[in-house]
Design an enzyme around this catalytic site. Structure first.
Site, mmCIF file in Angstrom:
data_model
loop_
_atom_site.group_PDB
_atom_site.id
_atom_site.type_symbol
_atom_site.label_atom_id
_atom_site.label_comp_id
_atom_site.label_asym_id
_atom_site.label_seq_id
_atom_site.Cartn_x
_atom_site.Cartn_y
_atom_site.Cartn_z
ATOM 1 N N LYS A 176 0.973 -1.301 -0.226
ATOM 2 C CA LYS A 176 0.258 0.029 -0.355
ATOM 3 C C LYS A 176 0.899 1.178 -0.115
ATOM 4 O O LYS A 176 1.802 1.617 1.224
ATOM 5 C CB LYS A 176 -1.100 0.249 0.752
ATOM 6 C CG LYS A 176 -1.685 1.402 1.746
ATOM 7 C CD LYS A 176 -2.523 1.902 0.524
ATOM 8 C CE LYS A 176 -2.579 3.714 0.835
ATOM 9 N NZ LYS A 176 -1.607 4.121 0.777
ATOM 10 N N GLU A 251 8.828 1.972 11.384
ATOM 11 C CA GLU A 251 9.493 3.159 11.492
ATOM 12 C C GLU A 251 8.750 3.845 10.845
ATOM 13 O O GLU A 251 7.936 4.098 10.194
ATOM 14 C CB GLU A 251 10.111 3.018 10.014
ATOM 15 C CG GLU A 251 10.764 1.339 9.390
ATOM 16 C CD GLU A 251 12.108 1.014 10.364
ATOM 17 O OE1 GLU A 251 12.361 2.128 10.919
ATOM 18 O OE2 GLU A 251 12.682 -0.086 10.692
ATOM 19 N N CYS A 285 12.369 11.492 7.817
ATOM 20 C CA CYS A 285 12.624 10.622 9.454
ATOM 21 C C CYS A 285 13.397 11.211 9.846
ATOM 22 O O CYS A 285 13.133 11.163 11.224
ATOM 23 C CB CYS A 285 12.428 9.624 8.998
ATOM 24 S SG CYS A 285 13.285 8.551 8.240
ATOM 25 N N GLU A 386 8.136 17.139 14.816
ATOM 26 C CA GLU A 386 8.741 16.632 13.568
ATOM 27 C C GLU A 386 7.622 17.975 12.548
ATOM 28 O O GLU A 386 6.090 17.929 12.341
ATOM 29 C CB GLU A 386 8.216 15.853 12.871
ATOM 30 C CG GLU A 386 9.256 15.090 11.986
ATOM 31 C CD GLU A 386 8.723 13.637 11.134
ATOM 32 O OE1 GLU A 386 7.222 13.282 11.403
ATOM 33 O OE2 GLU A 386 9.433 13.011 11.070
HETATM 34 P P1 NAD Z 1 1.579 8.634 6.584
HETATM 35 O O1 NAD Z 1 1.603 8.098 8.205
HETATM 36 O O2 NAD Z 1 -0.023 9.881 7.177
HETATM 37 O O3 NAD Z 1 1.269 7.692 5.573
HETATM 38 C C1 NAD Z 1 2.359 6.374 6.053
HETATM 39 C C2 NAD Z 1 1.680 5.338 4.628
HETATM 40 O O4 NAD Z 1 0.548 5.130 5.762
HETATM 41 C C3 NAD Z 1 0.404 6.452 3.747
HETATM 42 O O5 NAD Z 1 0.661 4.598 2.450
HETATM 43 C C4 NAD Z 1 -1.080 6.190 4.226
HETATM 44 O O6 NAD Z 1 -1.519 6.102 3.052
HETATM 45 C C5 NAD Z 1 -1.056 5.169 5.081
HETATM 46 N N1 NAD Z 1 -1.915 5.499 6.001
HETATM 47 C C6 NAD Z 1 -2.450 6.323 6.882
HETATM 48 N N2 NAD Z 1 -3.356 6.382 7.423
HETATM 49 C C7 NAD Z 1 -3.329 4.571 7.740
HETATM 50 C C8 NAD Z 1 -4.360 4.222 8.137
HETATM 51 N N3 NAD Z 1 -5.328 5.110 9.260
HETATM 52 N N4 NAD Z 1 -4.108 2.809 8.111
HETATM 53 C C9 NAD Z 1 -3.148 2.255 7.314
HETATM 54 N N5 NAD Z 1 -2.385 2.868 6.737
HETATM 55 C C10 NAD Z 1 -2.424 4.417 6.563
HETATM 56 O O7 NAD Z 1 2.791 8.971 6.820
HETATM 57 P P2 NAD Z 1 3.304 9.739 5.281
HETATM 58 O O8 NAD Z 1 2.888 11.765 5.656
HETATM 59 O O9 NAD Z 1 3.092 9.631 4.211
HETATM 60 O O10 NAD Z 1 5.210 10.261 5.589
HETATM 61 C C11 NAD Z 1 5.974 10.749 6.440
HETATM 62 C C12 NAD Z 1 5.899 10.573 7.563
HETATM 63 O O11 NAD Z 1 6.551 9.296 7.526
HETATM 64 C C13 NAD Z 1 6.590 11.394 8.395
HETATM 65 O O12 NAD Z 1 5.985 11.742 9.974
HETATM 66 C C14 NAD Z 1 8.251 10.875 8.383
HETATM 67 O O13 NAD Z 1 8.843 10.965 9.643
HETATM 68 C C15 NAD Z 1 7.762 9.269 7.969
HETATM 69 N N6 NAD Z 1 8.600 8.144 7.989
HETATM 70 C C16 NAD Z 1 9.189 7.374 8.783
HETATM 71 C C17 NAD Z 1 10.782 6.736 8.564
HETATM 72 C C18 NAD Z 1 10.994 5.833 9.344
HETATM 73 O O14 NAD Z 1 12.189 4.926 8.758
HETATM 74 N N7 NAD Z 1 11.525 6.167 10.261
HETATM 75 C C19 NAD Z 1 11.258 6.725 6.665
HETATM 76 C C20 NAD Z 1 10.385 7.802 6.215
HETATM 77 C C21 NAD Z 1 9.200 8.483 6.261
#
Ligand code: NAD
Length: 496
Positions: A176, A251, A285, A386
């Site tokens: 996804k 993550e 991140c 963040e």
């Molecule tokens: P997000 O949490 O909004 O979305 C991430 C994924 O989860 C997307 O595919 C989204 O469609 C899905 N999602 C959203 N709501 C969901 C739900 N209720 N149930 C299941 N899946 C759901 O994050 P984003 O805005 O896409 O990405 C940015 C964030 O990701 C930042 O906080 C960043 O720090 C984090 N990030 C962490 C790492 C790491 O390795 N620690 C790496 C990259 C990004």
């Protein structure tokens, strides 16, 4: 295929139009559409999971010998390499990162498949020391259907980190991707298919996470979720996982401290701090977003840093020399702007940036310049939350004890950086910092062979590393009785 045509998605081994709403993915440098596709629907989630389950049971993938599965993964790595320029250009359009960065991400995806192919064919099962008349073994089994839920900031690299070990372990995967960056995941599914992976083992479901990601996580046939994204979403997934007693790896976000000690090599530290926060436009991140500088060095360091940051090349992601591209979307740029306004309202001062650039491409895309704030305390909101953009908050420190307390004073604990010429001092400090990764005299460097993950609100579990494959397997202990006698327990003597 022309732009107006609708891209098919990959559901249970079939390429077809998604059952959800039609939408466009846009190039963040211009706001123009890159591709149109239909999001997946809840019915597509059901089909993908059922198809993955059937492929897991019936395709023979899980039963193939490890070196046979590895051969397919090596072919996937090779195919990514052969198509690397095309994939890097597509990813540049998908999320607006500069071309040199997207090339590195594509190369890393190929390296990840190669690494987990090797991990797969060299994985050992162990005979454990016996405490009786038996041989005891620890072995690993695949889990079944794994869900890989990924964010928009590093497509293909994020997916590879989940898909490669999950497939290597013998599982099926439903990906996804983030709604706004689905194109690389779809390409990866094509590559897997062309490399000979049995159909149905990989599906890709673009669309809203709150609908599709949620349904995928709750699905009873999904046996593990590997999630990268925001902390709030990660906690939501953890709650669902707790009810299912399902393992998850999360993550999540970060607010990482970068520390410049008074004996740091200034040129190295300036270059590292800049790269740590401003590469990927801060949409990382692990971005080093809180800067702590020894007070005796603070002003000269800041002058050097601000001058160098002002020279960073913000612009067209297609240009080879560009260091910072646009942010992912108009809404995300507005969120970054709100944080800068909040920092100023909290008493911060701007040392650099803080205003949208204008003219040419800057008027079309979602660009935001390197921005440096100072005059704030670590407990303030801009230092605790963040921002996920090119915003650095700089703070002087007096004693090392105070520094450690502040650096660790965060809900997040993903990464940290230390700049010092004294390796013993840096070592001691590095051991005191609470973070999944500590870089000393370097920053944002990665090796697929080194585990990665966060503490506290930055996540649970680890990706990467040779043993990363075990996350996608269930451990099983096998005992083989070796005694010539029945078990010496009740009833044996009573036999007629
Ligand atoms: P997000 O949490 O909004 O979305 C991430 C994924 O989860 C997307 O595919 C989204 O469609 C899905 N999602 C959203 N709501 C969901 C739900 N209720 N149930 C299941 N899946 C759901 O994050 P984003 O805005 O896409 O990405 C940015 C964030 O990701 C930042 O906080 C960043 O720090 C984090 N990030 C962490 C790492 C790491 O390795 N620690 C790496 C990259 C990004």
């Amino acid at each position: 295929m022309t732009l107006e045509q609708t891209l098919p998605i990959c559901v249970a081994g079939t390429w077809r139009l998604g059952g959800g709403e039609r939408y466009a993915t846009c190039y963040p440098a211009t706001g123009e559409p890159v591709a149109w596709l239909n999001a997946a629907s809840l019915e597509d989630v059901e089909l993908a999971v059922q198809g993955a389950h059937q492929a897991f049971l019936n395709s023979g993938w899980a039963q193939r010998k490890p070196h046979e599965r590895a051969a397919v993964l090596y072919r996937i790595a090779e195919a990514i390499r052969q198509r690397s320029e095309e994939l890097a250009q597509l990813q540049r359009q998908d999320n607006g990162k500069p071309i040199n960065e997207t090339r590195a991400l594509v190369a890393s995806a190929a390296g990840t498949f190669q690494f987990f192919a090797a991990a797969c064919e060299t994985l050992e099962e162990t005979i454990t020391p016996s405490r009786g008349d038996f041989v005891s073994m620890s072995v690993y089994e695949p889990m079944g259907v794994v869900a890989a839920i990924t964010p928009w900031n590093s497509p293909i690299a994020s997916e590879a980190q989940k898909v490669a070990p999950a497939l290597a372990a013998g599982n099926a995967v439903v990906i996804k991707p983030a709604e706004i960056t689905p194109l690389l995941a779809l390409q990866l599914a094509r590559i897997c298919e062309d490399a000979g992976l049995p159909k149905g083992l990989v599906s890709v479901l673009p669309g809203k996470g709150s609908l599709l990601g949620d349904a995928l996580t709750r699905h009873p046939l999904v046996k593990r979720v590997s999630f990268t994204g925001g902390t709030r979403t990660g906690k939501h997934i953890a709650h669902i996982a707790a009810d299912k007693m399902m393992p998850v790896s999360l993550e999540l976000g970060g607010k990482s401290p970068t520390i410049v000690l008074d004996d740091a090599d200034l040129d190295h530290a300036v270059a590292g701090v800049l790269y740590g926060i401003f590469s990927s436009s801060g949409e990382a991140c692990i971005a080093g977003s809180r800067l702590f500088v020894a007070r005796s060095l603070y002003e000269p360091f800041m002058q050097h840093l601000v001058a160098a940051a002002a020279q960073l090349r913000l612009g067209d992601p297609a240009d080879e020399g560009t260091q910072m591209g646009p942010l992912i979307s108009a809404a995300h740029r507005e969120s970054v702007e709100r944080y800068v306004a909040l920092g100023l309202a909290e008493g911060g001062r701007l040392r650099l940036g803080g205003e949208r650039p204008s003219g040419g491409l800057f008027d079309q895309g979602y660009f935001y310049p390197p921005t440096i704030l100072e005059g704030l305390d670590n407990h303030q909101q801009v230092c605790q939350e963040e921002i996920f953009g090119p915003v650095l908050v700089a703070m002087p420190f007096d004693s090392e004890a105070e520094l450690v307390e502040q650096a660790n004073d965060s809900l997040y604990a993903l990464a940290a950086g230390i700049w010092s010429r004294d390796y013993k001092r840096a070592w001691a400090l590095g051991r005191k910092l609470q973070a999944g990764t500590v870089w000393i005299n370097t920053y944002k460097q990665f090796s697929i062979s080194t585990p990665f993950g966060g503490w506290r609100d930055s996540g649970l579990g680890r990706e990467k590393g040779r043993l990363g494959i075990l996350q996608y397997m269930e451990q099983k202990s096998l005992y083989w009785g070796m005694s010539q006698q029945p078990l010496a327990w009740a009833g044996v003597e009573a036999r007629p």
